[in-house]
Design a protein around this motif. Sequence first.
Motif, PDB file in Angstrom:
ATOM      1  N   CYS A  13      33.493  27.508  50.973  1.00 46.40           N
ATOM      2  CA  CYS A  13      34.682  27.790  50.177  1.00 46.40           C
ATOM      3  C   CYS A  13      34.259  28.607  48.962  1.00 46.40           C
ATOM      4  N   PHE A  15      35.839  29.548  46.319  1.00 39.19           N
ATOM      5  CA  PHE A  15      36.222  29.037  45.000  1.00 39.19           C
ATOM      6  C   PHE A  15      35.368  27.836  44.604  1.00 39.19           C
ATOM      7  N   CYS A  16      34.918  27.043  45.587  1.00 36.97           N
ATOM      8  CA  CYS A  16      33.968  25.970  45.268  1.00 36.97           C
ATOM      9  C   CYS A  16      32.649  26.580  44.768  1.00 36.97           C
ATOM     10  N   HIS A  56      37.405  20.559  44.934  1.00 36.28           N
ATOM     11  CA  HIS A  56      38.163  21.193  46.014  1.00 36.28           C
ATOM     12  C   HIS A  56      39.436  20.424  46.357  1.00 36.28           C
ATOM     13  N   HIS A 104      41.726  27.020  48.767  1.00 36.46           N
ATOM     14  CA  HIS A 104      41.329  26.165  47.637  1.00 36.46           C
ATOM     15  C   HIS A 104      42.435  26.370  46.613  1.00 36.46           C
TER      16      HIS A 104
END
Length: 167
Positions: A13, A15-16, A56, A104
């Motif tokens: 992910c 954005f993680c 998340h 996300h």
Amino acid sequence: MIKHSLKTDGDQCIFCEIAAGKISADLVFWSDDNFMAFLSIDPNTKGFSCVIPKKHYDSDVLKMPDEVLAQFIIATKKAADILENYFDDVGRVGILAEGTGINHAHFKLFPMHGTEYFKRGEWRQTLSDKKFWFDKYEGWISSGSGPMADFSQLKELASNIRKSLNG
Ligand SMILES: [Zn+2]
């Protein structure tokens, strides 16, 4: 800056990864313990940004727990204030959540350039002359109006929605 695509594969992910400071850390302009704001890598206006929870959550923000969503909105307000104060010609920041590009949770922030009059407490009606109608979602949402609808059809739709609540 490490180049990356907006597409995610598998369980990675993006954005993680940003939240973990692994990539694009130099685009972050605000964060606290739980949320952060950063400039988008493909802005459609100057200062176009995203606000995300560091933890998340899947991308449908309206499915987030109420308490988290409330905090998320407040974090988004802080980021929007920062952008509004930074840009002399921005008197308002629009927000949007669709979540179809990255899974996300995120709010998109759009500094509305040329609206400095809002800073002076002046309200002006600003309408687009472009009209849109979408039979299907095309990967983006327009905030503009469409053509005037048939009022009887609207009343019928509202009535059917109300009935569905009782069913
Ligand atoms: Zn994530």
